[in-house]
Each structure stands twice: as structure tokens, then as C-alpha cells.
Design a protein around this motif. Sequence first.
Motif, PDB file in Angstrom:
ATOM      1  N   ALA A   1      -4.298  -6.793  12.415  1.00  0.00           N
ATOM      2  CA  ALA A   1      -2.949  -6.430  12.831  1.00  0.00           C
ATOM      3  C   ALA A   1      -2.332  -5.600  11.715  1.00  0.00           C
ATOM      4  N   ALA A   2      -1.184  -5.009  11.992  1.00  0.00           N
ATOM      5  CA  ALA A   2      -0.473  -4.217  10.991  1.00  0.00           C
ATOM      6  C   ALA A   2       0.885  -4.848  10.736  1.00  0.00           C
ATOM      7  N   ILE A   3       1.296  -4.846   9.477  1.00  0.00           N
ATOM      8  CA  ILE A   3       2.594  -5.397   9.102  1.00  0.00           C
ATOM      9  C   ILE A   3       3.316  -4.395   8.208  1.00  0.00           C
ATOM     10  N   PRO A   4       4.647  -4.434   8.192  1.00  0.00           N
ATOM     11  CA  PRO A   4       5.409  -3.490   7.358  1.00  0.00           C
ATOM     12  C   PRO A   4       5.152  -3.710   5.870  1.00  0.00           C
ATOM     13  N   SER A   5       5.442  -2.695   5.085  1.00  0.00           N
ATOM     14  CA  SER A   5       5.253  -2.788   3.641  1.00  0.00           C
ATOM     15  C   SER A   5       6.315  -3.656   2.973  1.00  0.00           C
ATOM     16  N   SER A   6       7.366  -3.988   3.712  1.00  0.00           N
ATOM     17  CA  SER A   6       8.501  -4.709   3.126  1.00  0.00           C
ATOM     18  C   SER A   6       8.359  -6.227   3.160  1.00  0.00           C
ATOM     19  N   ILE A   7       7.271  -6.745   3.738  1.00  0.00           N
ATOM     20  CA  ILE A   7       7.106  -8.197   3.804  1.00  0.00           C
ATOM     21  C   ILE A   7       5.777  -8.601   3.180  1.00  0.00           C
ATOM     22  N   ARG A   8       5.671  -9.897   2.868  1.00  0.00           N
ATOM     23  CA  ARG A   8       4.432 -10.437   2.312  1.00  0.00           C
ATOM     24  C   ARG A   8       3.952 -11.599   3.176  1.00  0.00           C
ATOM     25  N   ILE A   9       2.634 -11.675   3.329  1.00  0.00           N
ATOM     26  CA  ILE A   9       2.019 -12.732   4.128  1.00  0.00           C
ATOM     27  C   ILE A   9       1.278 -13.702   3.212  1.00  0.00           C
ATOM     28  N   ASP A  10       1.491 -14.989   3.424  1.00  0.00           N
ATOM     29  CA  ASP A  10       0.759 -16.010   2.685  1.00  0.00           C
ATOM     30  C   ASP A  10      -0.679 -16.022   3.205  1.00  0.00           C
ATOM     31  N   PRO A  11      -1.684 -15.778   2.346  1.00  0.00           N
ATOM     32  CA  PRO A  11      -3.071 -15.703   2.817  1.00  0.00           C
ATOM     33  C   PRO A  11      -3.654 -17.036   3.274  1.00  0.00           C
TER      34      PRO A  11
END
Length: 243
Positions: free
Chosen positions: A32-42
Motif C-alpha cells: 500500500a502507499a502512505i503519505p510522507s507525513s505519517i509514520r507506521i509502527d512496523p
Amino acid sequence: MRRSIIIAVVFFIFLAPATTFSQAKKEAWTIAAIPSSIRIDPVTNKVIEDRFLSNKTVASSVASRNWIYDGTKVKLSAAKGEYVSFQVLLTNRSATPLKGIAIDMSSFKKDDSVWDIEPELFLEWSVEVKTPSTGYPKATLGNGWYPDALIPMQYIQQKPVTQSNGWVYPLQLPDFNNRIDKQISQIFWVDQYIPLDASPGTYTAEVEVTIDNIVKKIPVEINIWNFTVPNENNLKASLQHEG
């Protein structure tokens, strides 16, 4: 007749979710694609900054659908002379580690025009915070894994071949080198510089991930506005570092 219709409707209601769930179970991994302004917990696959979002529904679904990604395609806009960025989220939905991961992205093009400046791909390296920051109790996001450093993919040597200034780094999930316990996701960063001579309009490219000869792609569109970001600094600033 009416009874037959009711039975058919009930059968369809129960059958449709089961089919969708069955198809989802067969999918060992997704992108999937996510914006550069957020972070995802791996580890949890959740948005790290969700505690600051008032709309929790948005926070919980942003990994699959958001303001740049509709679930199938990425749509971005930019001016000439600036960078535009987004992230690719690879999620392992099986109990088996994913090995031999490869990611690539084509150059942006419009009609017969192809940009010479290619997208830059980075592997996001995560760091573990074991002690919350002090002095900012309301601002700290607490313990956990945080995507931090960006490793250029061009310097990652995925195969044992001779290569100068390369780092032998077999891409797999969980990441063998990063050592993230119970990791289910790996995030990649994508940078694209917009050429100064780019004509206005929509340019397209594709980012693709390959694992065990299975290829999954996400189309990417960039709408180029008809103006250029000046290559000059009109803002005077005083920078001070204390440590």
C-alpha cells in the motif's frame, strides 16, 4: 416465490463476506502507499501519531486508504523544482517470513517524454525507544519502534556479488538486520525531484514489489503545476544548536 427470494438474499449476505475473507487469507503479503507525513509502527501496523488525530477512524484505516492513495493508485501534485515523496508499506499477512524482497520503480513519463531524473528509493530503518522522552510528557509518543534513518537502495547489495561501496543486505521480513521482534511491516521511502523543464500535466510511473516471482504494482500519478519553485533563499534564519 417470496420465500425463495428471501432465502437467496440471506445466502448472498453470508456468502459474500466469506468469499472476500477467503481471498484475503490467500494473500500472503500486501503493499500500500502512505503519505510522507505519517509514520507506521512496523510491529502493530498502526499510525504512530494517531494519538494526535481527532478522527480515530482515519487513523485506523490510513494504511490502506488515505489522502494520496485510494486503495489502487497514488495521486500527487507538485511544482517544478521541488521534491515530492511518499512511502510504500509492505505487510506480511502470513506466519512465514518473506525473503528475497525486491522493490523497483519506473521513471515518470507523459506521452513520449520520460524524465531523466529517476525516483530515489530508500529502506526505512527503525529504532526502538525504550524510555520515553523526559520534560515533554504530553508530547511524547511513548515506547516502541520508530522509522528513522533512510538507507539508499542503490547501496544495498542484495546478492553476494562483487560491488564496491555496497552493503550485503538480504531484504526479508522480518528484517534480519534491524532485529525488530514480531515485525509485520517494512516501509520504503520514495523521493522524486521534479525537473525544472518539466511541462505541466500528468505524469505516470509504477512502483513494484517482487517476492518469490510474484509481482505487485501500484500506479503513481504526479500532476505538475505550471510554475517553478525558485532556487533561492528569501528567508533569513538564525540557527542555534545546544547540546
